[in-house]
Design an enzyme around this catalytic site. Structure first.
Site, mmCIF file in Angstrom:
data_model
loop_
_atom_site.group_PDB
_atom_site.id
_atom_site.type_symbol
_atom_site.label_atom_id
_atom_site.label_comp_id
_atom_site.label_asym_id
_atom_site.label_seq_id
_atom_site.Cartn_x
_atom_site.Cartn_y
_atom_site.Cartn_z
ATOM 1 N N ARG A 14 7.081 -30.616 23.697
ATOM 2 C CA ARG A 14 7.370 -31.103 25.057
ATOM 3 C C ARG A 14 7.869 -29.948 25.927
ATOM 4 O O ARG A 14 7.130 -29.422 26.725
ATOM 5 C CB ARG A 14 8.388 -32.263 24.986
ATOM 6 C CG ARG A 14 8.409 -33.128 26.243
ATOM 7 C CD ARG A 14 9.222 -32.535 27.378
ATOM 8 N NE ARG A 14 10.641 -32.388 27.056
ATOM 9 C CZ ARG A 14 11.492 -31.699 27.810
ATOM 10 N NH1 ARG A 14 11.092 -31.088 28.912
ATOM 11 N NH2 ARG A 14 12.758 -31.570 27.452
ATOM 12 N N ASP A 15 9.095 -29.457 25.702
ATOM 13 C CA ASP A 15 9.591 -28.366 26.552
ATOM 14 C C ASP A 15 8.817 -27.073 26.244
ATOM 15 O O ASP A 15 8.499 -26.292 27.145
ATOM 16 C CB ASP A 15 11.100 -28.157 26.336
ATOM 17 C CG ASP A 15 11.799 -27.750 27.632
ATOM 18 O OD1 ASP A 15 11.103 -27.321 28.548
ATOM 19 O OD2 ASP A 15 13.043 -27.864 27.705
ATOM 20 N N GLU A 144 20.069 -34.451 33.112
ATOM 21 C CA GLU A 144 19.436 -33.247 33.636
ATOM 22 C C GLU A 144 20.391 -32.499 34.579
ATOM 23 O O GLU A 144 21.108 -33.117 35.360
ATOM 24 C CB GLU A 144 18.147 -33.620 34.387
ATOM 25 C CG GLU A 144 17.293 -32.398 34.680
ATOM 26 C CD GLU A 144 16.102 -32.717 35.565
ATOM 27 O OE1 GLU A 144 16.089 -33.771 36.210
ATOM 28 O OE2 GLU A 144 15.183 -31.882 35.606
HETATM 29 C C1 LIG Z 1 13.450 -32.198 31.252
HETATM 30 C C2 LIG Z 1 14.828 -31.839 30.839
HETATM 31 C C3 LIG Z 1 15.361 -32.720 29.819
HETATM 32 C C4 LIG Z 1 14.929 -30.436 30.364
HETATM 33 O O1 LIG Z 1 14.135 -29.942 29.619
HETATM 34 C C5 LIG Z 1 16.093 -29.683 30.802
HETATM 35 O O2 LIG Z 1 16.889 -30.230 31.561
HETATM 36 O O3 LIG Z 1 16.208 -28.532 30.396
#
Ligand SMILES: CC(C)C(=O)C(=O)O
Length: 505
Positions: A14-15, A144
């Site tokens: 995901r990230d 967030e």
């Molecule tokens: C999308 C969010 C959860 C994120 O990756 C962050 O805040 O770093």
């Protein structure tokens, strides 16, 4: 003392996929998900953001089908949104069972991006968490921009946390979204929270904008984090997330008395290489634990120290990560590095030959040529071969031309017993032109040359285009057939070196 168990949540899919230019097709996502859970043995994986695309939906479906059959479904997580339930519908269709709900962890984000009051935001979150619960979906909540929230609106963060701890949540996820925390601040902010809510599970999600992600993760552990978000090779938005391999090594070496994780160290390198291949993002050669060079001793003094009670080792032994120590060959390598490589190849040299081989490697290193273990047998045979020739004929200089539409030509200057000769010739290729010029000199002097009967070129296995190249030429005279070899990073020059040996037989 019983150790505190820390969960490792991998968010490479995901990230990590938010690394600019990276997109994993569905089949790769499934392969990576399996590897992370079955092979690397992380506790949880975050695999996608809800509602992104049809392709992402298919990838998630493939992962949840597999995870359902194999008992991993509660360890597969999805990033979702406060969107009145659309993400929940998407998850239900995709068969996912854990949502990581993205909410606003700073007043700044809440007022300027969502343009909502805390009360409106909280009530919409409650609605989504209720809907999830009715569908049998478990909820973790991301705050967030939490780090900036702690900098600028701590009252809002604590008001928000007071509300969240009343909800049926599994975990609260605290991200340093913009990578703005120092390690001091990470400890301070995290401790304030774990002190106020000692029974709640808090994860820490670091970003690496100031190259502080690993240090910040260490401080979050000290302050009581129960989970850490990491990515393979530190992939992720902007400067990326905290890198899996470094954090695992740090925990195992610096927190081994108090903390326990279940990640398998020996799989870190192979997983890292696979992600490098799938993502197309090269691992820097000096990246701790997984970089190409991090277990290579270059200086001879280090190899020498390794022979004497492992004087230059630290706890990061390559075998822990499924790797091997290497000893580089070059101008600073010295005898000890060469001996280590010879041992590995099962070769032995006497002192005199070892000195000559060392000298040759230093010369090559000085020319900036990359010398590898695989080159070593070639260098040895070249050096030992040279013992057989006397320097009667010396090729002093040459010019080789190669251009489109013109025949290759050469001018060669050589000395035979100190007498100087120079000739120019053309040929079908550069080496042919070179040989024609040599022939002219020999014919003018009333001398003959052996006939070239075979010409073979080879490079050491696994070499790249800047590696050494060996030319092996077979010659024939009236009464014998013999071979000479030349070694150089330039193919024509290696043939010329082999020819010079022939002239001195
Ligand atoms: C999308 C969010 C959860 C994120 O990756 C962050 O805040 O770093």
């Amino acid at each position: 003392m019983t150790k505190r168990k820390i969960e490792i949540m991998d968010t490479t899919l995901r990230d990590g996929e938010q690394t600019s230019g990276v997109s994993f097709p569905s089949a790769e996502k499934l392969t990576i998900a399996k590897l992370l859970l079955e092979e690397l043995n992380v506790d949880r994986i975050e695999v996608a953001s809800a509602r992104v695309s049809k392709g992402e939906f298919n990838a998630v479906k493939a992962i949840t089908d597999w995870a359902n059959k194999n008992g991993y479904i509660d360890r597969v997580e999805m990033l979702t949104f406060v969107d009145g339930g659309s993400s929940i519908d998407w998850m239900n269709n995709a068969g996912a069972k854990v949502q990581n709900l993205l909410t606003k962890g700073s007043l700044n984000h809440l007022t300027h991006q969502l343009k909502k009051t805390p009360e409106q935001h909280f009530s919409e979150i409650r609605e989504v968490v209720d809907l999830a619960q009715k569908s049998g979906i478990k909820t973790n909540v991301y705050l967030e921009d939490w780090s900036n929230g702690m900098h600028n609106s701590p009252e809002y963060v604590f008001q928000f946390l007071d509300f969240l701890v009343t909800l049926p949540l599994e975990r609260i996820l605290l991200p340093d979204t913009l990578g703005v925390l120092t390690h001091y601040q990470t400890f301070d902010y995290f401790s304030q929270i774990t002190a106020k809510y000692p029974d709640t599970h808090f994860d820490f999600h670091a970003h690496n904008d100031y190259d502080l992600s690993v240090a910040n993760v260490m401080e979050a552990i000290k302050a009581g984090a129960k989970g850490l978000h990491l990515t393979v090779n530190g992939m992720g938005e902007r400067a990326g997330n905290a890198p899996m391999a470094s954090v695992v090594a740090v925990i195992n070496d610096f927190f081994k008395e108090e903390v326990e994780i279940q990640v398998k160290e020996t799989s870190l390198y192979s997983v890292s290489k696979l992600i490098e291949t799938f993502s197309g993002v090269r691992i820097p050669s000096n990246k701790p634990v997984v970089g190409d060079n991090v277990f290579t001793q270059t200086a001879g003094i280090h190899a020498d120290g390794d022979n004497k009670n492992n004087l230059y080792f630290n706890d990061l032994m390559p075998e822990r990560f499924g790797r091997k120590r290497k000893y580089a060959l070059g101008k600073t390598s010295g005898k000890a590095n060469i001996e280590k490589n010879l041992q590995e190849l099962g070769l032995q040299l006497n002192d005199e030959d070892l000195k000559k081989v060392t000298q040759r490697i230093i010369e090559l290193g000085d020319q900036k040529e990359l010398v590898t273990k695989e080159d070593l047998p070639y260098i040895i045979s070249d050096v030992l071969d040279s013992n057989l020739y006397q320097e009667k004929v010396t090729i002093e200089s040459y010019v080789l031309t190669h251009s489109k539409g013109l025949k290759p030509s050469t001018t060669v200057a050589l000395t035979i017993d100190d007498e100087y000769f120079q000739e120019h010739a053309q040929g079908d290729g550069q080496y042919d032109a070179f040989m024609n010029a040599i022939k002219k000199i020999y014919v003018n002097k009333g001398m003959s040359l052996p006939k070239l009967v075979d010409y073979a070129v080879r490079i050491p296995p696994g070499s790249t285009s800047d590696a050494l190249c060996e030319t092996i030429i077979t010659w024939e005279t009236k009464d014998k057939r013999f071979i000479t070899r030349g070694l150089d990073s330039d193919q024509t020059v290696s043939a010329i070196k082999a020819t010079q040996k022939m002239l001195n037989i």
